[in-house]
Design an enzyme around this catalytic site. Structure first.
Site, mmCIF file in Angstrom:
data_model
loop_
_atom_site.group_PDB
_atom_site.id
_atom_site.type_symbol
_atom_site.label_atom_id
_atom_site.label_comp_id
_atom_site.label_asym_id
_atom_site.label_seq_id
_atom_site.Cartn_x
_atom_site.Cartn_y
_atom_site.Cartn_z
ATOM 1 N N ARG A 175 -7.391 60.540 -11.615
ATOM 2 C CA ARG A 175 -6.492 60.183 -12.714
ATOM 3 C C ARG A 175 -5.365 61.210 -12.747
ATOM 4 O O ARG A 175 -5.607 62.416 -12.785
ATOM 5 C CB ARG A 175 -7.263 60.206 -14.042
ATOM 6 C CG ARG A 175 -6.404 60.217 -15.297
ATOM 7 C CD ARG A 175 -5.835 58.878 -15.625
ATOM 8 N NE ARG A 175 -5.044 58.908 -16.859
ATOM 9 C CZ ARG A 175 -4.196 57.962 -17.223
ATOM 10 N NH1 ARG A 175 -4.032 56.892 -16.467
ATOM 11 N NH2 ARG A 175 -3.515 58.044 -18.346
ATOM 12 N N CYS A 190 -0.087 64.916 -23.323
ATOM 13 C CA CYS A 190 0.410 64.328 -24.566
ATOM 14 C C CYS A 190 -0.083 65.208 -25.709
ATOM 15 O O CYS A 190 -1.237 65.104 -26.129
ATOM 16 C CB CYS A 190 -0.077 62.893 -24.726
ATOM 17 S SG CYS A 190 0.466 62.129 -26.280
ATOM 18 N N SER A 232 -0.647 62.527 -17.723
ATOM 19 C CA SER A 232 0.481 63.263 -18.284
ATOM 20 C C SER A 232 0.090 63.853 -19.637
ATOM 21 O O SER A 232 -0.474 63.167 -20.492
ATOM 22 C CB SER A 232 1.686 62.336 -18.460
ATOM 23 O OG SER A 232 2.093 61.807 -17.219
ATOM 24 N N THR A 234 -5.374 53.964 -13.315
ATOM 25 C CA THR A 234 -4.039 53.863 -13.898
ATOM 26 C C THR A 234 -3.681 52.412 -14.171
ATOM 27 O O THR A 234 -4.225 51.492 -13.562
ATOM 28 C CB THR A 234 -2.973 54.482 -12.968
ATOM 29 O OG1 THR A 234 -1.720 54.542 -13.640
ATOM 30 C CG2 THR A 234 -2.807 53.659 -11.698
ATOM 31 N N CYS A 262 -3.020 57.858 -25.280
ATOM 32 C CA CYS A 262 -3.202 58.953 -24.328
ATOM 33 C C CYS A 262 -4.525 59.698 -24.520
ATOM 34 O O CYS A 262 -5.227 59.995 -23.549
ATOM 35 C CB CYS A 262 -2.037 59.929 -24.421
ATOM 36 S SG CYS A 262 -0.433 59.168 -24.093
ATOM 37 N N ARG A 264 9.165 61.491 -14.753
ATOM 38 C CA ARG A 264 8.048 62.229 -14.169
ATOM 39 C C ARG A 264 8.092 62.256 -12.645
ATOM 40 O O ARG A 264 8.501 61.296 -12.007
ATOM 41 C CB ARG A 264 6.726 61.612 -14.638
ATOM 42 C CG ARG A 264 6.438 61.832 -16.096
ATOM 43 C CD ARG A 264 5.204 61.089 -16.563
ATOM 44 N NE ARG A 264 5.409 59.637 -16.558
ATOM 45 C CZ ARG A 264 4.505 58.759 -16.978
ATOM 46 N NH1 ARG A 264 3.319 59.187 -17.403
ATOM 47 N NH2 ARG A 264 4.766 57.469 -16.955
ATOM 48 N N ASP A 281 11.644 57.127 -17.506
ATOM 49 C CA ASP A 281 10.505 57.877 -16.971
ATOM 50 C C ASP A 281 11.020 58.898 -15.967
ATOM 51 O O ASP A 281 11.487 58.537 -14.884
ATOM 52 C CB ASP A 281 9.514 56.919 -16.304
ATOM 53 C CG ASP A 281 8.171 57.566 -15.999
ATOM 54 O OD1 ASP A 281 8.127 58.799 -15.895
ATOM 55 O OD2 ASP A 281 7.180 56.829 -15.867
ATOM 56 N N GLY A 317 6.111 63.317 -22.904
ATOM 57 C CA GLY A 317 7.142 62.334 -23.231
ATOM 58 C C GLY A 317 7.750 61.668 -22.015
ATOM 59 O O GLY A 317 8.942 61.387 -21.988
ATOM 60 N N ARG A 318 6.928 61.422 -20.985
ATOM 61 C CA ARG A 318 7.395 60.889 -19.697
ATOM 62 C C ARG A 318 8.416 61.815 -19.043
ATOM 63 O O ARG A 318 9.320 61.373 -18.338
ATOM 64 C CB ARG A 318 7.979 59.480 -19.844
ATOM 65 C CG ARG A 318 6.995 58.432 -20.349
ATOM 66 C CD ARG A 318 7.506 57.024 -20.065
ATOM 67 N NE ARG A 318 6.620 56.018 -20.643
ATOM 68 C CZ ARG A 318 6.931 55.269 -21.690
ATOM 69 N NH1 ARG A 318 8.094 55.407 -22.277
ATOM 70 N NH2 ARG A 318 6.087 54.377 -22.151
#
Length: 251
Positions: A98, A103, A101, A199, A116, A178, A176, A143-144
């Site tokens: 996984r 959060c 991100s 995902t 999240c 990221r 996005d 926040g992406r």
């Protein structure tokens, strides 16, 4: 002051075999671990092996110089990512991973504005039940990728009718931002065999495949739907391209 006088040799003996250098196009990633980490997961304690990494533009030769340099930097001012590994991750034939991100609001405070926190705990449980896997916790992805302060501004816009995509765009960001390059480099250091990705986001699958990794499959991760996050989840599917087979079906 030289390293030999700053850090005793017997201390370095405990550290030098636990730090790996991963070359990058600009600088290197320093990966420290594994460290035994018992984790409270629902109603049981599960033992993971924890690694943390730091991306540096300058490459130091020798573990003594690396530790000396890092001890002079206030690393608390920066965010570092990490990974929880379970089972025989390097050699097992199958493994779940996984890419999670960070959060701050969901993972720490249990915010219901997103899913999240649910995804974090649930994916850890899935990895533990599977027997082998790794959860990558990506600290610069808040926040992406826009950061916590900007995420707070985006939340204010969301409270005034904007969805998550438009809130980012109106603040001058992309939807996005990221990047998974560092996580992929660490993954390649820890495992060369196929992985199955937990995902709903096809961009994560594409990032792994484009790097040359063998992706055996994908497992969806929907849940914790509520009136507080229903629009957020629908926006993921309708505007951010998430695969929504199991999304938004029940409260």
């Amino acid at each position: 002051m030289s390293q030999a006088t700053r850090i005793a040799p017997e201390v370095m003996e405990h550290l030098q075999d636990k730090i790996q250098l991963i070359p990058r196009p600009e600088g290197a990633i320093y990966l420290v671990g594994p460290i035994r980490l018992p984790v409270s997961l629902y109603d049981e304690t599960v033992v993971f092996q924890w690694y943390c990494w730091l991306n540096c533009k300058e490459v130091e030769s020798g573990m003594e110089r690396i530790v000396d340099k890092l001890s002079s930097i206030n690393l608390a001012e920066y965010q570092q990512s990490s990974v929880l590994v379970h089972g025989d991750f390097r050699e097992a034939g199958e493994a779940l991973i996984r890419l999670h991100s960070i959060c701050h609001t969901g993972d720490i405070f249990g915010s219901k504005r997103c899913d999240c926190g649910f995804q974090l705990k649930r994916s850890m449980k899935m990895i533990a039940d599977h027997g082998t896997g790794a959860l990558f916790y990506l600290a610069n992805h808040e926040g992406r990728g826009i950061g916590l302060f900007s995420k707070a501004l985006a939340y204010l816009l969301q409270e005034n009718g904007y969805d998550t995509v438009d809130a980012n765009l109106k603040l001058g960001f992309v939807d996005d931002a990221r990047n998974y390059g560092d996580a992929i480099a660490v993954l390649k250091q820890l495992r060369s065999k196929p992985v199955t990705l937990i995902t709903n986001n096809p961009k994560k699958v594409d990032a792994l495949k484009s790097s040359g990794l063998d992706v055996a499959g994908r497992v969806e991760l929907w849940g914790d739907l509520s009136p507080f996050n229903e629009n957020y989840l629908k926006t993921k599917v309708e505007r951010s391209g998430h695969m929504g087979e199991g999304c938004c079906n029940e409260h």
